[in-house]
Design a protein around this motif. Sequence first.
Motif, PDB file in Angstrom:
ATOM      1  N   GLY A  28     137.044  22.740   6.831  1.00 53.99           N
ATOM      2  CA  GLY A  28     137.404  23.776   5.871  1.00 53.99           C
ATOM      3  C   GLY A  28     137.507  25.120   6.547  1.00 53.99           C
ATOM      4  O   GLY A  28     137.840  25.225   7.730  1.00 53.99           O
ATOM      5  N   PHE A  29     137.223  26.142   5.793  1.00 51.30           N
ATOM      6  CA  PHE A  29     137.196  27.481   6.375  1.00 51.30           C
ATOM      7  C   PHE A  29     135.835  28.102   6.100  1.00 51.30           C
ATOM      8  O   PHE A  29     135.156  27.780   5.117  1.00 51.30           O
ATOM      9  N   LEU A  30     135.437  28.993   6.999  1.00 51.18           N
ATOM     10  CA  LEU A  30     134.108  29.599   6.967  1.00 51.18           C
ATOM     11  C   LEU A  30     134.180  30.932   6.236  1.00 51.18           C
ATOM     12  O   LEU A  30     135.025  31.782   6.532  1.00 51.18           O
ATOM     13  N   ASP A  31     133.241  31.083   5.307  1.00 58.17           N
ATOM     14  CA  ASP A  31     133.201  32.309   4.501  1.00 58.17           C
ATOM     15  C   ASP A  31     131.764  32.813   4.481  1.00 58.17           C
ATOM     16  O   ASP A  31     130.839  32.047   4.197  1.00 58.17           O
ATOM     17  N   PHE A  32     131.572  34.097   4.808  1.00 58.40           N
ATOM     18  CA  PHE A  32     130.231  34.695   4.771  1.00 58.40           C
ATOM     19  C   PHE A  32     130.118  35.511   3.494  1.00 58.40           C
ATOM     20  O   PHE A  32     130.852  36.470   3.282  1.00 58.40           O
ATOM     21  N   ARG A  33     129.153  35.110   2.657  1.00 59.62           N
ATOM     22  CA  ARG A  33     128.987  35.764   1.367  1.00 59.62           C
ATOM     23  C   ARG A  33     127.526  35.680   0.949  1.00 59.62           C
ATOM     24  O   ARG A  33     126.870  34.645   1.139  1.00 59.62           O
ATOM     25  N   ASP A  34     127.009  36.783   0.404  1.00 62.61           N
ATOM     26  CA  ASP A  34     125.615  36.855  -0.062  1.00 62.61           C
ATOM     27  C   ASP A  34     124.628  36.519   1.049  1.00 62.61           C
ATOM     28  O   ASP A  34     123.604  35.865   0.831  1.00 62.61           O
ATOM     29  N   GLY A  35     124.948  36.947   2.262  1.00 62.44           N
ATOM     30  CA  GLY A  35     124.030  36.747   3.384  1.00 62.44           C
ATOM     31  C   GLY A  35     124.021  35.337   3.933  1.00 62.44           C
ATOM     32  O   GLY A  35     123.138  35.003   4.731  1.00 62.44           O
ATOM     33  N   LYS A  36     124.987  34.499   3.569  1.00 63.03           N
ATOM     34  CA  LYS A  36     124.993  33.109   4.035  1.00 63.03           C
ATOM     35  C   LYS A  36     126.412  32.692   4.409  1.00 63.03           C
ATOM     36  O   LYS A  36     127.394  33.238   3.913  1.00 63.03           O
ATOM     37  N   PHE A  37     126.476  31.682   5.321  1.00 64.73           N
ATOM     38  CA  PHE A  37     127.755  31.095   5.690  1.00 64.73           C
ATOM     39  C   PHE A  37     128.027  29.907   4.760  1.00 64.73           C
ATOM     40  O   PHE A  37     127.159  29.047   4.558  1.00 64.73           O
ATOM     41  N   HIS A  38     129.231  29.876   4.230  1.00 62.53           N
ATOM     42  CA  HIS A  38     129.661  28.782   3.364  1.00 62.53           C
ATOM     43  C   HIS A  38     130.917  28.158   3.963  1.00 62.53           C
ATOM     44  O   HIS A  38     131.788  28.863   4.486  1.00 62.53           O
ATOM     45  N   VAL A  39     130.996  26.828   3.870  1.00 58.71           N
ATOM     46  CA  VAL A  39     132.197  26.118   4.305  1.00 58.71           C
ATOM     47  C   VAL A  39     132.925  25.630   3.060  1.00 58.71           C
ATOM     48  O   VAL A  39     132.344  24.920   2.227  1.00 58.71           O
ATOM     49  N   LYS A  40     134.171  26.023   2.937  1.00 53.54           N
ATOM     50  CA  LYS A  40     134.971  25.640   1.777  1.00 53.54           C
ATOM     51  C   LYS A  40     136.169  24.828   2.251  1.00 53.54           C
ATOM     52  O   LYS A  40     136.770  25.139   3.291  1.00 53.54           O
ATOM     53  N   ASN A  41     136.498  23.812   1.479  1.00 49.99           N
ATOM     54  CA  ASN A  41     137.641  22.979   1.855  1.00 49.99           C
ATOM     55  C   ASN A  41     138.858  23.238   0.983  1.00 49.99           C
ATOM     56  O   ASN A  41     139.831  22.493   1.038  1.00 49.99           O
ATOM     57  N   ILE A  42     138.802  24.259   0.168  1.00 44.96           N
ATOM     58  CA  ILE A  42     139.959  24.666  -0.634  1.00 44.96           C
ATOM     59  C   ILE A  42     140.230  26.138  -0.357  1.00 44.96           C
ATOM     60  O   ILE A  42     139.400  26.998  -0.648  1.00 44.96           O
ATOM     61  N   LEU A  43     141.382  26.394   0.230  1.00 40.37           N
ATOM     62  CA  LEU A  43     141.784  27.762   0.538  1.00 40.37           C
ATOM     63  C   LEU A  43     142.748  28.237  -0.536  1.00 40.37           C
ATOM     64  O   LEU A  43     143.814  27.635  -0.742  1.00 40.37           O
ATOM     65  N   ASN A  44     142.378  29.288  -1.215  1.00 37.68           N
ATOM     66  CA  ASN A  44     143.188  29.815  -2.303  1.00 37.68           C
ATOM     67  C   ASN A  44     143.842  31.120  -1.859  1.00 37.68           C
ATOM     68  O   ASN A  44     143.161  32.119  -1.633  1.00 37.68           O
ATOM     69  N   ILE A  45     145.154  31.099  -1.718  1.00 37.10           N
ATOM     70  CA  ILE A  45     145.925  32.287  -1.361  1.00 37.10           C
ATOM     71  C   ILE A  45     146.524  32.838  -2.647  1.00 37.10           C
ATOM     72  O   ILE A  45     147.371  32.188  -3.282  1.00 37.10           O
ATOM     73  N   THR A  46     146.066  34.012  -3.046  1.00 33.92           N
ATOM     74  CA  THR A  46     146.504  34.576  -4.331  1.00 33.92           C
ATOM     75  C   THR A  46     147.797  35.366  -4.221  1.00 33.92           C
ATOM     76  O   THR A  46     148.263  35.917  -5.222  1.00 33.92           O
ATOM     77  N   SER A  47     148.359  35.441  -3.036  1.00 31.89           N
ATOM     78  CA  SER A  47     149.590  36.216  -2.842  1.00 31.89           C
ATOM     79  C   SER A  47     150.614  35.333  -2.145  1.00 31.89           C
ATOM     80  O   SER A  47     150.423  34.125  -1.979  1.00 31.89           O
ATOM     81  N   ASP A  48     151.701  35.934  -1.739  1.00 33.35           N
ATOM     82  CA  ASP A  48     152.685  35.216  -0.928  1.00 33.35           C
ATOM     83  C   ASP A  48     152.136  34.986   0.466  1.00 33.35           C
ATOM     84  O   ASP A  48     151.268  35.719   0.950  1.00 33.35           O
ATOM     85  N   VAL A  49     152.671  33.983   1.143  1.00 32.37           N
ATOM     86  CA  VAL A  49     152.395  33.796   2.565  1.00 32.37           C
ATOM     87  C   VAL A  49     153.432  34.620   3.307  1.00 32.37           C
ATOM     88  O   VAL A  49     154.606  34.231   3.420  1.00 32.37           O
TER      89      VAL A  49
END
Length: 679
Positions: free
Chosen positions: A394-415
């Motif tokens: 997935g992709f690594l996201d740092f939030r609330d003092g912790k690393f999270h791995v997410k397997n769904i990437l949500n792009i809210t805009s155009d590529v």
Amino acid sequence: MSESSAGKFKRFFGGFGARDKSRDEQPTETGPDEQLPETSLDEQMPETSLDEQMPETSRDKQVSPAQPTAPQAAPSEPSPPAIEEDAIPIPLDSPLAEIWKKWGQPGLPALSSLAPAQGGLDIPSKAMKTSAIRILRELLPLAQRWLTMERVFTQARAAQEAQNRAAAQAASVKSDESSSAASGGEDPIPSPSEGETAAPGGESPASFAPDGEAPVPIPVEPPDVDEMAQVILSEDGMAAWLFLLPPSGKGKRLTVADGQALLREAHVTFGVDQRSLFSIFTKKPYFSLCPVARGTLPMEGKDGWTKEHFPRDFSRFTGNEDGGTVDYRAQTCVQVIEKGTVICDIYPPTEGVAGTRVDGVAVPPKAVNPAPVPAGSSTVLSEDGTKLLADMDGFLDFRDGKFHVKNILNITSDVDYSTGNIDFRGDVTIQGDVREQFSVKATGSISISGMVEAASVEAGGDVVISAGVSGNNQAVIRGKNVRARHLENCTVYAECLESDYILTSRIFCSDSVVAAGSRGSIIGGQVVAVNRIKANSIGSQSGRSTEITLGVQPEIREELHTNRKELASLRDKASELLKRAMYLKKRMEEQGHEDRRSAAEIQAAHGSLVQMTEREKSLLARQQELTEALSQLHRCRLEGGTVYPGVRLTIGSAIRNIETVAHNCTAVFDTEEMDIKFV
């Protein structure tokens, strides 16, 4: 008597070192709850100075406490130290300041450390500064005791000298009367009464016996003040000093043994510097804080910590093309991570080492804490607890003092340039369009709400394009199952494809192609499927060229051709090696002896033949699979509501050009006639 005076008086007799030789006993300390006399020390003792009370004939013979030329100030003793910049100032109304003045110390009264001068124990001046109030408070009773003994000494001498003067005057009168009687004077000379004294010439007191014998001098024996010392501890108990006050008269001098006894009474048992102790009682540095013991500070430990391999605030990476130009499309907006990748290393805390105060009490170091592990969702610790790992792709996201791995990437805009190219291990959702010259890659599925322009979309799973593709003959779509509203001027590789209509595109599917919906058309281009192609209409009334291929993909035919060609070449090489080996073997037999070179060549040829045999088996197995794929032509079907002229239909090796409009037709492959048949 005021409360402050009472407190001072109570402390006069509370320490070590002051002894009144007239009583020959050690003063005891008054308890905190005992009542003190209501008269002050100044009321009990006259304030007349020693010089005012002593006759001029005896002043020069007596010891003045204010003069350092007294017997205790021998030439071998060092002069009082100079005041240092980091010294503790002594209040001018303090008893210590009064002793300073009486002893003739130069400058303003202050306490300084003599560690450098002693050449021994070195205690930082900070310890003395932080303990300044404690030091002055503990020295107050010692100074008061010294002043008390000195005043007692002064009072005793004044009283003794007054008695001596009275005795001398009485003796002078008696002598005059005796002389008058011997010369026949009128006044009789009375006999001296018992206890009266006289001092002929005023030089010394005298005593006369009842029988008129010669007067006996009365010696003046004032009480002496001993040399005094005090052990002082720092606030934290890590340092100890000795403080000396000089003796008065012929008071007792302290020795090293006395200093050791003082340390024992103060419970100073650790870190004592014997060299400094010996130097103190040899050089007698009065009015100075002499370091004598030092504890060991605790060695602080270290909290656990982590070494992170990924930045918390991710900055998009920009790739460089050859020639130094920057490709802004190559930047990425996420940190892609694979399962099992180490996110951070975890280091355990290091325990500290306890210190020891001068009284032998252990000083524990500060407690250490384990490392705060930034473990979030889809992360896991290693078995030994020293690493934080990603638990999935997935992709690594740092939030609330912790690393999270997410397997769904949500792009809210155009590529586009705001996101850069997308390369993600997991699923990708794009709520906008994929702009020209950008790419989207994902190991999972890709869902695009907008349109795909002349871009590249590649997924390990399904691809869903809600608004369709307008590819300008540059867009490439790859996925397991591809669904798009429409496909125009693009290339698609998939297992199964569903679209409303397909226009001038190149489609390659390993299973089926379905053009359904309101239009359900395939117009122009090339559509290849292994098993099935279905559309409402194929081709156009204008006769646009449209190629429909069923049965096997061209890639399979090309692979089969390459396989057969490699197999033939391999067999030719094997035959040549075998012939060469047989020739060498026959030649050695004719020569009757073994040729090492020929034997090595035969051995190498044998090894190569073994490898070629294994490769031949592999090629034959794959060739069998490809042949079976070619034999599945009976399952191929073309289902068209309307097929227009200009359509070229190929099933297996059979080819049919559609010349007239066909309605509701289904084309299959007749395995007996090896030709296309409409049913």
